[in-house]
Write an enzyme that holds these catalytic residues in place. Sequence first.
Site, PDB file in Angstrom:
ATOM      1  N   GLY A 164      16.017  -7.016   3.228  1.00 34.63           N
ATOM      2  CA  GLY A 164      16.628  -7.029   1.904  1.00 34.63           C
ATOM      3  C   GLY A 164      18.117  -7.322   1.948  1.00 34.63           C
ATOM      4  O   GLY A 164      18.845  -6.955   1.037  1.00 34.63           O
ATOM      5  N   LYS A 237      18.601  -8.939  -7.135  1.00 36.55           N
ATOM      6  CA  LYS A 237      18.039  -9.975  -8.002  1.00 36.55           C
ATOM      7  C   LYS A 237      18.468  -9.712  -9.444  1.00 36.55           C
ATOM      8  O   LYS A 237      18.569  -8.562  -9.869  1.00 36.55           O
ATOM      9  CB  LYS A 237      16.508  -9.973  -7.895  1.00 36.55           C
ATOM     10  CG  LYS A 237      16.021 -10.382  -6.510  1.00 36.55           C
ATOM     11  CD  LYS A 237      14.556 -10.066  -6.309  1.00 36.55           C
ATOM     12  CE  LYS A 237      14.153 -10.353  -4.861  1.00 36.55           C
ATOM     13  NZ  LYS A 237      12.833  -9.770  -4.546  1.00 36.55           N
ATOM     14  N   ARG A 291       5.094  -2.956  -1.235  1.00 37.82           N
ATOM     15  CA  ARG A 291       5.171  -2.116  -2.431  1.00 37.82           C
ATOM     16  C   ARG A 291       5.008  -2.968  -3.694  1.00 37.82           C
ATOM     17  O   ARG A 291       5.034  -4.195  -3.627  1.00 37.82           O
ATOM     18  CB  ARG A 291       6.550  -1.456  -2.483  1.00 37.82           C
ATOM     19  CG  ARG A 291       7.667  -2.503  -2.559  1.00 37.82           C
ATOM     20  CD  ARG A 291       9.015  -1.973  -2.943  1.00 37.82           C
ATOM     21  NE  ARG A 291       9.928  -3.061  -3.243  1.00 37.82           N
ATOM     22  CZ  ARG A 291      10.593  -3.787  -2.355  1.00 37.82           C
ATOM     23  NH1 ARG A 291      10.437  -3.541  -1.059  1.00 37.82           N
ATOM     24  NH2 ARG A 291      11.376  -4.771  -2.742  1.00 37.82           N
ATOM     25  N   ARG A 337      17.038  -8.827 -15.596  1.00 38.02           N
ATOM     26  CA  ARG A 337      17.274  -7.400 -15.329  1.00 38.02           C
ATOM     27  C   ARG A 337      18.504  -6.938 -16.106  1.00 38.02           C
ATOM     28  O   ARG A 337      19.612  -7.444 -15.889  1.00 38.02           O
ATOM     29  CB  ARG A 337      17.502  -7.156 -13.839  1.00 38.02           C
ATOM     30  CG  ARG A 337      16.286  -7.463 -12.998  1.00 38.02           C
ATOM     31  CD  ARG A 337      16.440  -6.881 -11.618  1.00 38.02           C
ATOM     32  NE  ARG A 337      15.428  -7.377 -10.710  1.00 38.02           N
ATOM     33  CZ  ARG A 337      15.249  -6.911  -9.478  1.00 38.02           C
ATOM     34  NH1 ARG A 337      16.052  -5.953  -9.009  1.00 38.02           N
ATOM     35  NH2 ARG A 337      14.293  -7.403  -8.710  1.00 38.02           N
TER      36      ARG A 337
HETATM   37  C1  MV4 Z   1      18.175 -15.836   5.765  1.00 39.68           C
HETATM   38  C2  MV4 Z   1      19.025 -16.759   5.122  1.00 39.68           C
HETATM   39  C3  MV4 Z   1      19.202 -17.989   5.705  1.00 39.68           C
HETATM   40  N1  MV4 Z   1      18.593 -18.274   6.874  1.00 39.68           N
HETATM   41  N2  MV4 Z   1      17.588 -16.170   6.914  1.00 39.68           N
HETATM   42  C4  MV4 Z   1      18.914 -12.161   2.805  1.00 39.68           C
HETATM   43  C5  MV4 Z   1      17.950 -11.126   2.364  1.00 39.68           C
HETATM   44  C6  MV4 Z   1      16.959 -11.022   3.435  1.00 39.68           C
HETATM   45  N3  MV4 Z   1      15.668 -10.745   2.866  1.00 39.68           N
HETATM   46  C7  MV4 Z   1      17.004 -12.325   4.134  1.00 39.68           C
HETATM   47  N4  MV4 Z   1      18.191 -13.008   3.672  1.00 39.68           N
HETATM   48  C8  MV4 Z   1      18.506 -14.247   4.100  1.00 39.68           C
HETATM   49  N5  MV4 Z   1      17.932 -14.628   5.257  1.00 39.68           N
HETATM   50  C9  MV4 Z   1      17.807 -17.357   7.448  1.00 39.68           C
HETATM   51  N6  MV4 Z   1      17.222 -17.658   8.600  1.00 39.68           N
HETATM   52  C10 MV4 Z   1      19.617 -16.385   3.913  1.00 39.68           C
HETATM   53  C11 MV4 Z   1      19.382 -15.122   3.400  1.00 39.68           C
HETATM   54  C12 MV4 Z   1      20.005 -14.826   2.156  1.00 39.68           C
HETATM   55  C13 MV4 Z   1      19.257 -14.641   1.007  1.00 39.68           C
HETATM   56  C14 MV4 Z   1      17.872 -14.667   1.008  1.00 39.68           C
HETATM   57  C15 MV4 Z   1      17.148 -14.477  -0.140  1.00 39.68           C
HETATM   58  C16 MV4 Z   1      17.810 -14.244  -1.346  1.00 39.68           C
HETATM   59  C17 MV4 Z   1      19.170 -14.209  -1.364  1.00 39.68           C
HETATM   60  C18 MV4 Z   1      19.920 -14.403  -0.207  1.00 39.68           C
HETATM   61  C19 MV4 Z   1      21.299 -14.378  -0.257  1.00 39.68           C
HETATM   62  C20 MV4 Z   1      22.031 -14.549   0.883  1.00 39.68           C
HETATM   63  C21 MV4 Z   1      21.374 -14.772   2.095  1.00 39.68           C
END
Ligand code: MV4
Length: 447
Positions: A164, A237, A291, A337
Amino acid sequence: MIKKILIANRGEIALRVLRTCKELGIQTVAVHSTADAHAMHVRLADESVCIGPPPACDSYMNMNQIVEACEISGANAVHPGYGFLSENAQFADVLENNGMIFIGPTAAHIRIMGDKIEAKKTAQQLGIPIVPGSQEKIKDSIEAETIANKIGFPVIIKAAAGGGGRGMKIVRSAEELPLALSVTSSEAKSNFGDDAIYIEKYLETPRHIEVQVIGDGRGNTLHLGERDCSLQRRHQKIWEEANSPGLNPEERQTICDIASKACAQLKYRGAGTFEFLYEKGNFYFIEMNTRLQVEHPITEAISGIDIVQEQIRIASGYGLSLSQEKVRFSGHAIECRINAEDPVTFLPSPGLITHFHTPGGLGVRIDSNVYSGYRIPPYYDSLIGKLIIHGRDRRECMMRLKRSLSEFVVDGINTTLPLFQHLVNHQDIINGHYNIHWLEKYLSEKP
Ligand code: MV4
C-alpha cells in the site's frame, strides 16, 4: 450457520455491512470505542458493545476485546470490514480457535499475501505476470546490484512486510543503491518488525488496475471486472472507476480471466483483489488484498452483485450465488471519496457537521455514516462518505456525477468536495487520460 454477526469496524463500512446483514435477516452486533458511543452503526445495530477508549489500538484493533464482545453477545461470526483487523492472520486464527467464523479468507492466505515476496512468488506460480525483479529477499548489495543491472535502472526497493505504498524507495543509479538498501531495510525493521526487502523494475507512468475476485474456498470463483484506482495522493485513493477507461475489452477479458483462474487454483475463500500496474499494454502483479475494499461499490454498481452478501454466503458454506456466465456487467461507475480534509492541504478537518444534504436520483448511491449535527471525532481516518455514481456509459456517469456534486452540501467542516468539482471539468479526466502520478502533478501545478 451464521445467526449473529459482530461487525468489528466503524464508520461507513460498519453501516455497509449492517445493511446486508439486515437484508439477510441476520442479527447484528456493533462494537464501538467511547468516542463512537452515539455513532450511526451503533444506533442501527441490534446490539452494541463498548470495546475501549478512543485510540484504535485500544478498541477497534484490540482482538481480546472483540472476542469477548462475541462471547457476551453470542455472535458466532465476525465481519472485519477494511483496515483495522481485516488483514490480520492472527485475528482470523484467534476467532477460529474460539469457535467463531471469520468472514474472510483463511489465515494461511492472509499470511501469504501479507508477505509481498511470498505473494509475488505465489502469483508467478499461478501464471500471473509480475514485475521483473528479485525472486527472494535481498541478501546483500552485491546481489542487489547484479539484479538491478540485469533488469535495468530505475528500480524500486520495497519492504516485504510493507504494501500500500509504505516502505518503498526509487533508485535511479548503481551509486545510490547501497545506501537505499540499508535505509529501506532498517526502516522496514523498525516499522514492520521485518527487515526483508526486494527489488523491482520501476515503472515510470503506470495505471493502477485491480481485479475483484470472489472464491468459495473449493475452487469455484468469479471475477467482477476491474477498477482503475490511479487517481490518488500519497497512496490514498481519491477517485475510482469501473471499468478502467484505459483498457480495451480484450485486455479486460485477459486480466480478469487470469485473476479468476489464479483465485481458483489457490482455492481462495471470500472476496479479494489482485492489484496490477498497467503500462503500455502490459499488466504486472504487485500485491493482493485479502479484504473487502473501500471502492467495492463501483464493482457492485456495474455487476449488480452485493459483495458483502457473497462474503457472508461463502462464510456460511453456501457457496457463490451465481456462476461467471450469469454475471451481467452494465455501464460505468465512479466513486468519489468525501474526506473531512482541507481540499488544498489535505489536513484533517474534524468537528461538527452543521448541515449535511446528499444528492439523490437514478444511479446515485451514498455510503456515509454522518448526518447534520454529527461531530467527527479526531481519532480515526477522515473518510466521511462515498459518492458512487452509475451510468449506462462513462459519459452519462460523468454528467450524473457533475449533477450530484452540485447538490451535495456539507457545512461546518472542510471536505474534498471542491476538488471533485475541478476534476469533473478537467479535460484529462473527461478523456480518462491519467496515470498514478496525474493527481499529484495536477495539485502541484494548480494556482
Ligand atoms: C511500483 C511502482 C512502480 N514500479 N512498483 C505504490 C503502492 C504499492 N501498492 C505499490 N506502489 C508502486 N509500486 C514498481 N515496480 C509505483 C508505485 C506507486 C503507485 C502504485 C499504485 C498507485 C499509486 C502509486 C503511487 C506511487 C507509486
